[in-house]
Design a protein around this motif. Sequence first.
Motif, PDB file in Angstrom:
ATOM      1  N   PHE A  15     -44.105  48.617  40.045  1.00  0.00           N
ATOM      2  CA  PHE A  15     -44.114  49.965  40.577  1.00  0.00           C
ATOM      3  C   PHE A  15     -45.141  50.061  41.611  1.00  0.00           C
ATOM      4  N   HIS A  16     -44.979  50.482  42.676  1.00  0.00           N
ATOM      5  CA  HIS A  16     -45.684  51.065  44.062  1.00  0.00           C
ATOM      6  C   HIS A  16     -45.718  52.861  43.736  1.00  0.00           C
ATOM      7  N   VAL A  17     -46.933  53.264  43.219  1.00  0.00           N
ATOM      8  CA  VAL A  17     -47.091  54.551  43.175  1.00  0.00           C
ATOM      9  C   VAL A  17     -47.413  55.117  44.216  1.00  0.00           C
ATOM     10  N   TYR A  18     -46.946  56.021  44.894  1.00  0.00           N
ATOM     11  CA  TYR A  18     -47.387  56.749  46.046  1.00  0.00           C
ATOM     12  C   TYR A  18     -47.773  58.275  45.603  1.00  0.00           C
ATOM     13  N   GLU A  19     -46.899  58.978  44.732  1.00  0.00           N
ATOM     14  CA  GLU A  19     -47.182  60.160  44.453  1.00  0.00           C
ATOM     15  C   GLU A  19     -46.310  60.335  43.103  1.00  0.00           C
ATOM     16  N   PRO A  20     -46.662  61.273  42.187  1.00  0.00           N
ATOM     17  CA  PRO A  20     -46.103  61.336  40.889  1.00  0.00           C
ATOM     18  C   PRO A  20     -44.374  61.103  40.870  1.00  0.00           C
ATOM     19  N   ASP A  21     -43.817  61.680  41.960  1.00  0.00           N
ATOM     20  CA  ASP A  21     -42.476  61.594  42.058  1.00  0.00           C
ATOM     21  C   ASP A  21     -41.939  60.908  43.130  1.00  0.00           C
ATOM     22  N   ARG A  22     -42.886  59.968  43.705  1.00  0.00           N
ATOM     23  CA  ARG A  22     -42.389  58.872  44.750  1.00  0.00           C
ATOM     24  C   ARG A  22     -42.860  57.809  44.211  1.00  0.00           C
ATOM     25  N   VAL A  23     -42.222  56.874  43.549  1.00  0.00           N
ATOM     26  CA  VAL A  23     -42.465  55.489  42.973  1.00  0.00           C
ATOM     27  C   VAL A  23     -41.473  54.530  43.248  1.00  0.00           C
ATOM     28  N   VAL A  24     -41.866  53.558  43.899  1.00  0.00           N
ATOM     29  CA  VAL A  24     -40.989  52.506  44.300  1.00  0.00           C
ATOM     30  C   VAL A  24     -41.046  51.252  43.238  1.00  0.00           C
ATOM     31  N   HIS A  25     -39.645  51.312  42.702  1.00  0.00           N
ATOM     32  CA  HIS A  25     -39.610  50.364  41.437  1.00  0.00           C
ATOM     33  C   HIS A  25     -38.800  49.200  42.008  1.00  0.00           C
ATOM     34  N   ILE A  26     -39.461  47.959  41.621  1.00  0.00           N
ATOM     35  CA  ILE A  26     -38.844  46.872  42.240  1.00  0.00           C
ATOM     36  C   ILE A  26     -38.633  45.755  40.900  1.00  0.00           C
ATOM     37  N   HIS A  27     -37.419  45.305  40.896  1.00  0.00           N
ATOM     38  CA  HIS A  27     -37.091  44.432  39.960  1.00  0.00           C
ATOM     39  C   HIS A  27     -36.551  43.002  40.577  1.00  0.00           C
ATOM     40  N   LEU A  28     -37.325  41.969  40.658  1.00  0.00           N
ATOM     41  CA  LEU A  28     -36.969  40.713  41.199  1.00  0.00           C
ATOM     42  C   LEU A  28     -35.540  39.969  41.095  1.00  0.00           C
ATOM     43  N   GLY A  29     -35.503  40.070  39.788  1.00  0.00           N
ATOM     44  CA  GLY A  29     -34.094  39.567  39.135  1.00  0.00           C
ATOM     45  C   GLY A  29     -34.293  37.926  39.489  1.00  0.00           C
ATOM     46  N   LEU A  30     -33.292  37.408  39.517  1.00  0.00           N
ATOM     47  CA  LEU A  30     -32.978  35.909  39.522  1.00  0.00           C
ATOM     48  C   LEU A  30     -33.430  35.497  41.081  1.00  0.00           C
ATOM     49  N   TYR A  31     -33.264  36.085  42.117  1.00  0.00           N
ATOM     50  CA  TYR A  31     -33.507  35.659  43.277  1.00  0.00           C
ATOM     51  C   TYR A  31     -34.552  36.267  44.170  1.00  0.00           C
ATOM     52  N   GLY A  32     -35.290  37.395  43.763  1.00  0.00           N
ATOM     53  CA  GLY A  32     -36.051  38.188  44.409  1.00  0.00           C
ATOM     54  C   GLY A  32     -37.221  37.327  44.627  1.00  0.00           C
ATOM     55  N   THR A  33     -38.179  37.790  45.952  1.00  0.00           N
ATOM     56  CA  THR A  33     -39.473  37.239  46.253  1.00  0.00           C
ATOM     57  C   THR A  33     -40.143  38.193  46.753  1.00  0.00           C
ATOM     58  N   PHE A  34     -41.473  38.358  46.567  1.00  0.00           N
ATOM     59  CA  PHE A  34     -42.229  39.114  47.463  1.00  0.00           C
ATOM     60  C   PHE A  34     -43.420  38.344  47.978  1.00  0.00           C
ATOM     61  N   ASP A  35     -43.242  38.102  49.351  1.00  0.00           N
ATOM     62  CA  ASP A  35     -44.346  37.232  49.859  1.00  0.00           C
ATOM     63  C   ASP A  35     -45.342  38.310  50.791  1.00  0.00           C
ATOM     64  N   ASP A  36     -46.616  37.839  50.770  1.00  0.00           N
ATOM     65  CA  ASP A  36     -47.522  38.438  52.008  1.00  0.00           C
ATOM     66  C   ASP A  36     -48.620  37.521  52.731  1.00  0.00           C
ATOM     67  N   ALA A  37     -49.173  38.140  53.730  1.00  0.00           N
ATOM     68  CA  ALA A  37     -49.916  37.557  54.561  1.00  0.00           C
ATOM     69  C   ALA A  37     -50.866  38.168  55.244  1.00  0.00           C
ATOM     70  N   GLY A  71     -46.396  42.418  53.842  1.00  0.00           N
ATOM     71  CA  GLY A  71     -45.571  41.781  52.879  1.00  0.00           C
ATOM     72  C   GLY A  71     -43.965  41.894  52.769  1.00  0.00           C
ATOM     73  N   ASP A  72     -43.367  40.850  52.654  1.00  0.00           N
ATOM     74  CA  ASP A  72     -41.834  41.155  52.778  1.00  0.00           C
ATOM     75  C   ASP A  72     -41.173  41.024  51.425  1.00  0.00           C
ATOM     76  N   LEU A  73     -40.245  41.811  51.083  1.00  0.00           N
ATOM     77  CA  LEU A  73     -39.370  41.639  49.765  1.00  0.00           C
ATOM     78  C   LEU A  73     -38.185  41.362  49.998  1.00  0.00           C
ATOM     79  N   ARG A  74     -37.707  40.237  49.315  1.00  0.00           N
ATOM     80  CA  ARG A  74     -36.263  39.515  49.699  1.00  0.00           C
ATOM     81  C   ARG A  74     -35.636  39.495  48.462  1.00  0.00           C
ATOM     82  N   GLY A  75     -34.402  39.862  48.440  1.00  0.00           N
ATOM     83  CA  GLY A  75     -33.382  39.402  47.339  1.00  0.00           C
ATOM     84  C   GLY A  75     -33.662  40.257  46.049  1.00  0.00           C
ATOM     85  N   PRO A  76     -34.104  41.363  45.765  1.00  0.00           N
ATOM     86  CA  PRO A  76     -34.453  41.598  44.511  1.00  0.00           C
ATOM     87  C   PRO A  76     -33.087  42.306  44.089  1.00  0.00           C
TER      88      PRO A  76
END
Length: 269
Positions: free
Chosen positions: A55-77, A99-104
Amino acid sequence: MPEGHTLHRLARLHQRRFAGAPVEVSSPQGRFAAGASLVDGQVLRRAEAHGKHLFHVYEPDRVVHIHLGLYGTFDDAPLPAATPVGAVRMRIVGRTHWGDLRGPTACEVLTGAEVNALRARLGPDPLRRDADPDRAWDRISRSRTPIAVLLLDQSVLSGVGNVYRAELLFRHGVHPLTPGRSLDRAQWDEMWPDLVALMRLGVRRGRIDTVRDEHLPSATGRPPRQDRHGGEVYVYRRTGQPCLICGTPVRSEPLATRNNYWCPTCQPA
């Protein structure tokens, strides 16, 4: 599928690298464009995980929810950010890193109420300070379902995957098909803190290690494990190989659509 330690490791990383300042959020692929526009330029207040959910929490009612599943990746640099390559669902750019999120399986903006409803469906997460092992025990102790199936049920216990369930059962000599209600409370009271310690170690190392010091290659002289998953384990993906303790060939068979691994001698029926 990544297990809970991976998501907690990501949450800690994102907390350090992105939280506390405005971030740029976009969707080079386009599939998250509407959601990205809701949080682009906002302050990322915190990043946290519950089980296999980030969960990326920005405000109480603006939360980015991420589930990577089988193929998801989250890389950063570190900055500067490179040109997006491939199907990047979400890109986040902060003060020092990108950071880049792929395939969640999931990447969506939820309200606080929706996040609470999602978390209410999840069992206690051994890596969270608010985890209550009694909640999991209540479900386990009343079920005829095999303990190996219960451990993978995210409504019973959150964040445990195929590796941790096989290794935890081995470390405590529990046969995978043991009905939940046949497990002793004393056994559960030993298994829970052991699972917490193993998963915390996974967060620190970024891999799953479950073998006690006396059974490591450095202590026994055996060759180190060669597997793309990394880490030293007792039974996971070691079908037909000798048990590290008794020498009996490790067995495996499908159980609830997943391969199950155990030692028939160390984990008698």
